[in-house]
Design a protein around this motif. Structure first.
Motif, PDB file in Angstrom:
ATOM      1  N   SER A 254       0.818  -1.219   0.000  1.00 30.83           N
ATOM      2  CA  SER A 254       0.000   0.000   0.000  1.00 30.83           C
ATOM      3  C   SER A 254       0.850   1.266   0.000  1.00 30.83           C
ATOM      4  O   SER A 254       2.066   1.226   0.197  1.00 30.83           O
ATOM      5  CB  SER A 254      -0.905   0.003   1.238  1.00 30.83           C
ATOM      6  N   GLN A 255       0.168   2.385  -0.182  1.00 34.84           N
ATOM      7  CA  GLN A 255       0.832   3.684  -0.071  1.00 34.84           C
ATOM      8  C   GLN A 255       1.405   3.878   1.331  1.00 34.84           C
ATOM      9  O   GLN A 255       2.469   4.481   1.495  1.00 34.84           O
ATOM     10  CB  GLN A 255      -0.145   4.814  -0.416  1.00 34.84           C
ATOM     11  N   ALA A 256       0.703   3.361   2.341  1.00 35.63           N
ATOM     12  CA  ALA A 256       1.219   3.449   3.714  1.00 35.63           C
ATOM     13  C   ALA A 256       2.512   2.660   3.851  1.00 35.63           C
ATOM     14  O   ALA A 256       3.474   3.123   4.488  1.00 35.63           O
ATOM     15  CB  ALA A 256       0.173   2.947   4.700  1.00 35.63           C
ATOM     16  N   ASN A 257       2.537   1.445   3.269  1.00 34.56           N
ATOM     17  CA  ASN A 257       3.775   0.661   3.284  1.00 34.56           C
ATOM     18  C   ASN A 257       4.894   1.413   2.577  1.00 34.56           C
ATOM     19  O   ASN A 257       6.029   1.478   3.072  1.00 34.56           O
ATOM     20  CB  ASN A 257       3.566  -0.690   2.584  1.00 34.56           C
ATOM     21  N   LYS A 258       4.579   1.983   1.440  1.00 33.16           N
ATOM     22  CA  LYS A 258       5.580   2.701   0.649  1.00 33.16           C
ATOM     23  C   LYS A 258       6.152   3.884   1.424  1.00 33.16           C
ATOM     24  O   LYS A 258       7.357   4.153   1.369  1.00 33.16           O
ATOM     25  CB  LYS A 258       4.943   3.182  -0.662  1.00 33.16           C
ATOM     26  N   GLN A 259       5.275   4.601   2.145  1.00 33.05           N
ATOM     27  CA  GLN A 259       5.704   5.795   2.884  1.00 33.05           C
ATOM     28  C   GLN A 259       6.200   5.480   4.294  1.00 33.05           C
ATOM     29  O   GLN A 259       6.665   6.380   4.990  1.00 33.05           O
ATOM     30  CB  GLN A 259       4.546   6.793   2.945  1.00 33.05           C
ATOM     31  N   GLY A 260       6.103   4.215   4.711  1.00 30.41           N
ATOM     32  CA  GLY A 260       6.554   3.840   6.041  1.00 30.41           C
ATOM     33  C   GLY A 260       5.712   4.435   7.147  1.00 30.41           C
ATOM     34  O   GLY A 260       6.236   4.836   8.190  1.00 30.41           O
ATOM     35  N   LEU A 261       4.393   4.473   6.940  1.00 37.19           N
ATOM     36  CA  LEU A 261       3.481   5.091   7.906  1.00 37.19           C
ATOM     37  C   LEU A 261       2.509   4.077   8.495  1.00 37.19           C
ATOM     38  O   LEU A 261       2.126   3.109   7.839  1.00 37.19           O
ATOM     39  CB  LEU A 261       2.666   6.198   7.230  1.00 37.19           C
ATOM     40  N   ILE A 262       2.111   4.336   9.725  1.00 34.62           N
ATOM     41  CA  ILE A 262       1.043   3.577  10.373  1.00 34.62           C
ATOM     42  C   ILE A 262      -0.277   4.265  10.026  1.00 34.62           C
ATOM     43  O   ILE A 262      -0.514   5.393  10.447  1.00 34.62           O
ATOM     44  CB  ILE A 262       1.241   3.543  11.900  1.00 34.62           C
ATOM     45  N   ILE A 263      -1.112   3.592   9.255  1.00 34.04           N
ATOM     46  CA  ILE A 263      -2.413   4.138   8.873  1.00 34.04           C
ATOM     47  C   ILE A 263      -3.468   3.162   9.387  1.00 34.04           C
ATOM     48  O   ILE A 263      -3.743   2.129   8.765  1.00 34.04           O
ATOM     49  CB  ILE A 263      -2.529   4.333   7.350  1.00 34.04           C
ATOM     50  N   SER A 264      -4.023   3.479  10.543  1.00 38.07           N
ATOM     51  CA  SER A 264      -4.898   2.527  11.225  1.00 38.07           C
ATOM     52  C   SER A 264      -6.263   3.089  11.595  1.00 38.07           C
ATOM     53  O   SER A 264      -7.127   2.337  12.050  1.00 38.07           O
ATOM     54  CB  SER A 264      -4.210   2.024  12.498  1.00 38.07           C
TER      55      SER A 264
ATOM     56  N   LEU B 287      -0.182   6.543  17.811  1.00 40.41           N
ATOM     57  CA  LEU B 287       0.850   6.278  16.809  1.00 40.41           C
ATOM     58  C   LEU B 287       0.302   6.328  15.385  1.00 40.41           C
ATOM     59  O   LEU B 287       1.073   6.259  14.423  1.00 40.41           O
ATOM     60  CB  LEU B 287       1.497   4.909  17.073  1.00 40.41           C
ATOM     61  N   ASP B 288      -1.013   6.451  15.250  1.00 42.80           N
ATOM     62  CA  ASP B 288      -1.625   6.530  13.923  1.00 42.80           C
ATOM     63  C   ASP B 288      -1.077   7.730  13.162  1.00 42.80           C
ATOM     64  O   ASP B 288      -1.013   8.845  13.692  1.00 42.80           O
ATOM     65  CB  ASP B 288      -3.145   6.641  14.062  1.00 42.80           C
TER      66      ASP B 288
ATOM     67  N   HIS C 263       7.495   2.390  14.868  1.00 44.39           N
ATOM     68  CA  HIS C 263       6.894   2.199  16.195  1.00 44.39           C
ATOM     69  C   HIS C 263       6.257   0.813  16.365  1.00 44.39           C
ATOM     70  O   HIS C 263       5.951   0.420  17.484  1.00 44.39           O
ATOM     71  CB  HIS C 263       5.825   3.263  16.454  1.00 44.39           C
ATOM     72  N   TYR C 264       6.042   0.096  15.270  1.00 45.88           N
ATOM     73  CA  TYR C 264       5.404  -1.220  15.387  1.00 45.88           C
ATOM     74  C   TYR C 264       6.124  -2.145  16.373  1.00 45.88           C
ATOM     75  O   TYR C 264       5.480  -2.735  17.252  1.00 45.88           O
ATOM     76  CB  TYR C 264       5.334  -1.908  14.017  1.00 45.88           C
ATOM     77  N   PRO C 265       7.449  -2.311  16.262  1.00 44.81           N
ATOM     78  CA  PRO C 265       8.124  -3.242  17.185  1.00 44.81           C
ATOM     79  C   PRO C 265       7.936  -2.879  18.658  1.00 44.81           C
ATOM     80  O   PRO C 265       7.884  -3.781  19.518  1.00 44.81           O
ATOM     81  CB  PRO C 265       9.597  -3.151  16.769  1.00 44.81           C
ATOM     82  N   ASP C 266       7.817  -1.585  18.955  1.00 41.78           N
ATOM     83  CA  ASP C 266       7.594  -1.176  20.348  1.00 41.78           C
ATOM     84  C   ASP C 266       6.246  -1.691  20.846  1.00 41.78           C
ATOM     85  O   ASP C 266       6.125  -2.180  21.979  1.00 41.78           O
ATOM     86  CB  ASP C 266       7.634   0.352  20.468  1.00 41.78           C
ATOM     87  N   VAL C 267       5.221  -1.588  19.996  1.00 41.59           N
ATOM     88  CA  VAL C 267       3.895  -2.069  20.379  1.00 41.59           C
ATOM     89  C   VAL C 267       3.911  -3.584  20.493  1.00 41.59           C
ATOM     90  O   VAL C 267       3.351  -4.159  21.433  1.00 41.59           O
ATOM     91  CB  VAL C 267       2.836  -1.604  19.367  1.00 41.59           C
ATOM     92  N   TRP C 268       4.548  -4.254  19.555  1.00 42.35           N
ATOM     93  CA  TRP C 268       4.598  -5.711  19.589  1.00 42.35           C
ATOM     94  C   TRP C 268       5.322  -6.223  20.828  1.00 42.35           C
ATOM     95  O   TRP C 268       4.956  -7.275  21.374  1.00 42.35           O
ATOM     96  CB  TRP C 268       5.254  -6.250  18.320  1.00 42.35           C
ATOM     97  N   ALA C 269       6.326  -5.500  21.280  1.00 45.26           N
ATOM     98  CA  ALA C 269       7.018  -5.891  22.514  1.00 45.26           C
ATOM     99  C   ALA C 269       6.068  -5.816  23.706  1.00 45.26           C
ATOM    100  O   ALA C 269       6.087  -6.678  24.595  1.00 45.26           O
ATOM    101  CB  ALA C 269       8.235  -5.003  22.737  1.00 45.26           C
ATOM    102  N   LEU C 270       5.221  -4.786  23.719  1.00 49.62           N
ATOM    103  CA  LEU C 270       4.203  -4.672  24.773  1.00 49.62           C
ATOM    104  C   LEU C 270       3.160  -5.779  24.647  1.00 49.62           C
ATOM    105  O   LEU C 270       2.706  -6.340  25.655  1.00 49.62           O
ATOM    106  CB  LEU C 270       3.534  -3.299  24.701  1.00 49.62           C
ATOM    107  N   ASP C 271       2.781  -6.102  23.409  1.00 54.43           N
ATOM    108  CA  ASP C 271       1.821  -7.187  23.180  1.00 54.43           C
ATOM    109  C   ASP C 271       2.313  -8.494  23.781  1.00 54.43           C
ATOM    110  O   ASP C 271       1.520  -9.291  24.310  1.00 54.43           O
ATOM    111  CB  ASP C 271       1.622  -7.423  21.670  1.00 54.43           C
ATOM    112  N   ALA C 272       3.613  -8.744  23.648  1.00 53.09           N
ATOM    113  CA  ALA C 272       4.185 -10.006  24.110  1.00 53.09           C
ATOM    114  C   ALA C 272       4.102 -10.137  25.626  1.00 53.09           C
ATOM    115  O   ALA C 272       4.178 -11.245  26.168  1.00 53.09           O
ATOM    116  CB  ALA C 272       5.634 -10.131  23.645  1.00 53.09           C
TER     117      ALA C 272
ATOM    118  N   GLY D 162      -2.274  -7.115   8.205  1.00 53.07           N
ATOM    119  CA  GLY D 162      -1.266  -7.985   8.796  1.00 53.07           C
ATOM    120  C   GLY D 162      -1.502  -8.342  10.253  1.00 53.07           C
ATOM    121  O   GLY D 162      -1.602  -9.521  10.609  1.00 53.07           O
ATOM    122  N   ASP D 163      -1.568  -7.342  11.123  1.00 49.08           N
ATOM    123  CA  ASP D 163      -1.743  -7.619  12.553  1.00 49.08           C
ATOM    124  C   ASP D 163      -3.050  -8.357  12.847  1.00 49.08           C
ATOM    125  O   ASP D 163      -3.034  -9.380  13.531  1.00 49.08           O
ATOM    126  CB  ASP D 163      -1.670  -6.318  13.370  1.00 49.08           C
TER     127      ASP D 163
END
Length: 197
Positions: free
Chosen positions: A24-34, A105-106, A112-121, A163-164
């Motif tokens: 997606s455009q979000a992937n291309k731009q490296g953005l969290i679009i949620s 983070l939107d 920032h994804y890995p930071d959230v995933w670390a909290l998820d764990a 993905g998530d």
């Protein structure tokens, strides 16, 4: 690319293909679009995503879907539409298949994804940064499958999401702790994961 989910679903009334949206455009731009405010009308497929979908449809090696259910974000709608058009199917929007909401983070960098995933764990119920809890994502995603099981039979359902949410769904269906959702193989853009036999 695909990830095969190996648990037995002999008791299910339908079979499912879980598909992550194309690049997606979000992937291309490296953005969290949620958030719906950003994701419903903007940040659709990138040119790479369009190519991925063209290839996926041209080289389709999965059972032919009979129903297409998708997140109403633009990137998932466009992905679902490419497949539905190829097989002459209509689209069924489902808001419960939306991207996981990443709160404060939107719109920010996807670093920032890995930071959230670390909290998820550590805690599947956490809502730090106002992020949607993994447990809530699992509940809404599973509810979609449960509803399809109640009202349909003998269908091959293509479920197009993000993905998530898809990794969380796979974790829930495997009866694994939701804190382990990032231990699932990463779902690549435009990848398909079959469920059922």
């Amino acid at each position: 690319m695909s990830n095969t989910f190996t648990a037995a679903f002999y008791h299910w009334r339908n079979r499912y293909l879980l598909m992550r949206h194309g690049h997606s455009q979000a992937n291309k731009q490296g953005l969290i679009i949620s958030s719906p405010g950003r994701g419903l009308c903007d940040f659709g497929l990138s040119s790479l995503g369009e190519e991925q979908l063209s290839t996926a449809v041209a080289q389709w090696c999965w059972p032919t879907p009979t129903k297409v259910v998708h997140s109403d974000f633009l990137r998932t709608t466009q992905t679902a539409d490419r497949v539905a058009t190829a097989f002459g199917l209509t689209l069924e929007k489902e808001a419960r298949l939306r991207e996981r909401y990443f709160g404060e983070l939107d719109g920010q960098s996807d670093r920032h994804y890995p930071d959230v995933w670390a909290l998820d764990a550590q805690d599947a119920d956490h809502q730090q940064h106002q992020v949607e809890a993994v447990s809530h994502v699992a509940k809404r995603m599973c509810a979609v499958i449960e509803e399809l099981e109640r009202r349909c039979e003998g269908e091959m359902v293509l479920v197009v999401s993000h993905g998530d949410p898809l990794q969380i769904l796979l974790t829930a269906l495997a009866n694994k702790p939701l804190t382990q959702h990032r231990e699932q193989p990463a779902l690549q853009p435009a990848s398909i994961t079959p469920l059922g036999s």
